[in-house]
Write a protein that holds these residues in place. Structure first.
Motif, PDB file in Angstrom:
ATOM      1  N   LEU A  29      32.538  47.552  42.943  1.00  0.00           N
ATOM      2  CA  LEU A  29      33.208  46.255  42.873  1.00  0.00           C
ATOM      3  C   LEU A  29      32.662  45.471  41.691  1.00  0.00           C
ATOM      4  O   LEU A  29      31.453  45.461  41.446  1.00  0.00           O
ATOM      5  CB  LEU A  29      32.991  45.451  44.159  1.00  0.00           C
ATOM      6  N   SER A  30      33.532  44.795  40.995  1.00  0.00           N
ATOM      7  CA  SER A  30      33.105  43.938  39.887  1.00  0.00           C
ATOM      8  C   SER A  30      32.462  42.668  40.435  1.00  0.00           C
ATOM      9  O   SER A  30      32.580  42.357  41.628  1.00  0.00           O
ATOM     10  CB  SER A  30      34.310  43.571  39.012  1.00  0.00           C
TER      11      SER A  30
ATOM     12  N   GLU B 266      35.032  40.447  42.034  1.00  0.00           N
ATOM     13  CA  GLU B 266      35.458  40.988  43.328  1.00  0.00           C
ATOM     14  C   GLU B 266      34.400  40.742  44.397  1.00  0.00           C
ATOM     15  O   GLU B 266      34.728  40.362  45.532  1.00  0.00           O
ATOM     16  CB  GLU B 266      35.746  42.485  43.190  1.00  0.00           C
TER      17      GLU B 266
ATOM     18  N   GLU C 265      34.588  37.141  45.409  1.00  0.00           N
ATOM     19  CA  GLU C 265      35.720  36.876  46.301  1.00  0.00           C
ATOM     20  C   GLU C 265      35.427  37.378  47.712  1.00  0.00           C
ATOM     21  O   GLU C 265      35.776  36.735  48.712  1.00  0.00           O
ATOM     22  CB  GLU C 265      36.984  37.546  45.755  1.00  0.00           C
ATOM     23  N   PHE C 266      34.777  38.518  47.800  1.00  0.00           N
ATOM     24  CA  PHE C 266      34.373  39.070  49.096  1.00  0.00           C
ATOM     25  C   PHE C 266      33.406  38.119  49.798  1.00  0.00           C
ATOM     26  O   PHE C 266      33.551  37.805  50.980  1.00  0.00           O
ATOM     27  CB  PHE C 266      33.734  40.437  48.870  1.00  0.00           C
TER      28      PHE C 266
ATOM     29  N   TYR D  98      28.657  48.647  47.592  1.00  0.00           N
ATOM     30  CA  TYR D  98      29.732  47.976  46.866  1.00  0.00           C
ATOM     31  C   TYR D  98      29.548  48.068  45.355  1.00  0.00           C
ATOM     32  O   TYR D  98      29.988  47.184  44.612  1.00  0.00           O
ATOM     33  CB  TYR D  98      29.799  46.509  47.312  1.00  0.00           C
TER      34      TYR D  98
ATOM     35  N   LYS E 250      39.862  48.103  48.742  1.00  0.00           N
ATOM     36  CA  LYS E 250      38.757  48.648  47.951  1.00  0.00           C
ATOM     37  C   LYS E 250      37.442  48.544  48.716  1.00  0.00           C
ATOM     38  O   LYS E 250      36.602  49.456  48.676  1.00  0.00           O
ATOM     39  CB  LYS E 250      38.661  47.894  46.619  1.00  0.00           C
ATOM     40  N   ILE E 251      37.246  47.440  49.422  1.00  0.00           N
ATOM     41  CA  ILE E 251      36.034  47.249  50.236  1.00  0.00           C
ATOM     42  C   ILE E 251      35.977  48.279  51.356  1.00  0.00           C
ATOM     43  O   ILE E 251      34.938  48.910  51.587  1.00  0.00           O
ATOM     44  CB  ILE E 251      36.008  45.814  50.809  1.00  0.00           C
TER      45      ILE E 251
ATOM     46  N   SER F 263      44.853  43.220  51.269  1.00  0.00           N
ATOM     47  CA  SER F 263      44.904  42.965  49.832  1.00  0.00           C
ATOM     48  C   SER F 263      44.273  44.126  49.069  1.00  0.00           C
ATOM     49  O   SER F 263      43.531  44.938  49.651  1.00  0.00           O
ATOM     50  CB  SER F 263      44.148  41.669  49.509  1.00  0.00           C
ATOM     51  N   PRO F 264      44.556  44.244  47.772  1.00  0.00           N
ATOM     52  CA  PRO F 264      43.920  45.306  46.983  1.00  0.00           C
ATOM     53  C   PRO F 264      42.394  45.277  47.072  1.00  0.00           C
ATOM     54  O   PRO F 264      41.755  46.333  47.180  1.00  0.00           O
ATOM     55  CB  PRO F 264      44.407  45.016  45.562  1.00  0.00           C
ATOM     56  N   LEU F 265      41.802  44.082  47.053  1.00  0.00           N
ATOM     57  CA  LEU F 265      40.350  43.990  47.173  1.00  0.00           C
ATOM     58  C   LEU F 265      39.895  44.446  48.550  1.00  0.00           C
ATOM     59  O   LEU F 265      38.895  45.186  48.672  1.00  0.00           O
ATOM     60  CB  LEU F 265      39.888  42.552  46.920  1.00  0.00           C
TER      61      LEU F 265
END
Length: 248
Positions: free
Chosen positions: A209-210, A213, A216-217, A206, A102-103, A97-99
């Motif tokens: 990350l917002s 985000e 969600e992580f 991190y 990003k992680i 996924s996009p997230l």
């Protein structure tokens, strides 16, 4: 700095099988993290060069290159991952996924040699809202960061001791049980030490990350699927590094 090595969880090369495990290793950044680990190992070897007799230093390099060769680490770690992670698909979907991407990018950036050198004297103190601190607290509990960081530290530090013991048999002068007790004690001390600054470490790694985000992580990491993935990753790290074993 030891705590940053948590992000070296994904150090294996890509295995031969073309299945979901194979895809997960690629997407989660294992090949790149393995290269970062090798860079850190070479730097550790050089730090011993001027403080050890040449014969001991040569043994150190030979032993560590054998133990931490990509093939040897792959063989141990991949077998453990296969045995431990029964279903790789939930983790694969998350990291695709996009997230997830990003992680992985944040983790790869944090463990680059230039970044480790930049932060060799410690990470900057990160400021965060109460909400962000709370989310990071959940991640600190969910991710096996302290345990994995301790294994990497023990592995790198143990190479010198193994090499010296090889040059002077019986140097330790104790039985295997006593040696294991010492290793376990050192492991627990490292876990405690790393844990003291873990929140700030994760805030730094991190930082892009917002809050949503991060939340969600944390939700994934705390889910049954996330727990299964990170437990398998830690088991693979321990198997791959072979701390307390001959590593062959």
């Amino acid at each position: 700095m030891r705590c940053l090595f948590f992000l070296l969880l994904m150090f294996c090369t890509v295995p031969a099988w073309a299945d979901s495990h194979d895809q997960l290793y690629k997407v989660a950044g294992w090949p790149e993290q393995r290269a970062h680990f090798n860079d850190a190992l070479k730097a550790a070897q050089l730090r011993y060069k001027n403080s050890l007799p040449p014969a001991v230093f040569d043994a150190l390099v030979s032993n560590s290159n054998q133990r931490f060769s990509p093939q040897a680490m792959d063989q141990r770690a991949e077998q453990q991952l296969r045995q431990t992670l029964q279903d790789p698909n939930p983790a694969l979907q998350f990291f695709q996924s996009p997230l997830g991407r990003k992680i992985v990018n944040a983790e790869l950036t944090a463990t680059r040699p230039d970044q480790l050198a930049k932060n060799a004297q410690g990470l900057p103190k990160m400021e965060a809202t109460t909400t962000r601190q709370l989310i990071i607290g959940h991640l600190t509990q969910a991710l096996p960061a302290r345990e994995a960081g301790a294994e990497v530290s023990l592995a790198i530090a143990g190479v010198a001791a193994d090499s010296l013991s090889q040059m002077i048999p019986g140097l330790m002068g104790m039985g295997g049980g006593q040696t294991q007790d010492m290793l376990d004690g050192q492991r627990q001390r490292l876990i405690a030490q790393i844990g003291n600054d873990m929140n700030n470490t994760l805030l730094y790694v991190y930082r892009d990350l917002s809050d949503p985000e991060l939340d969600e992580f944390a939700t994934f990491a705390e889910s049954p699927e996330g727990k299964a993935y990170y437990q398998a990753a830690l088991a693979a790290v321990r198997a791959g590094l072979a701390v307390g074993q001959n590593g062959k």
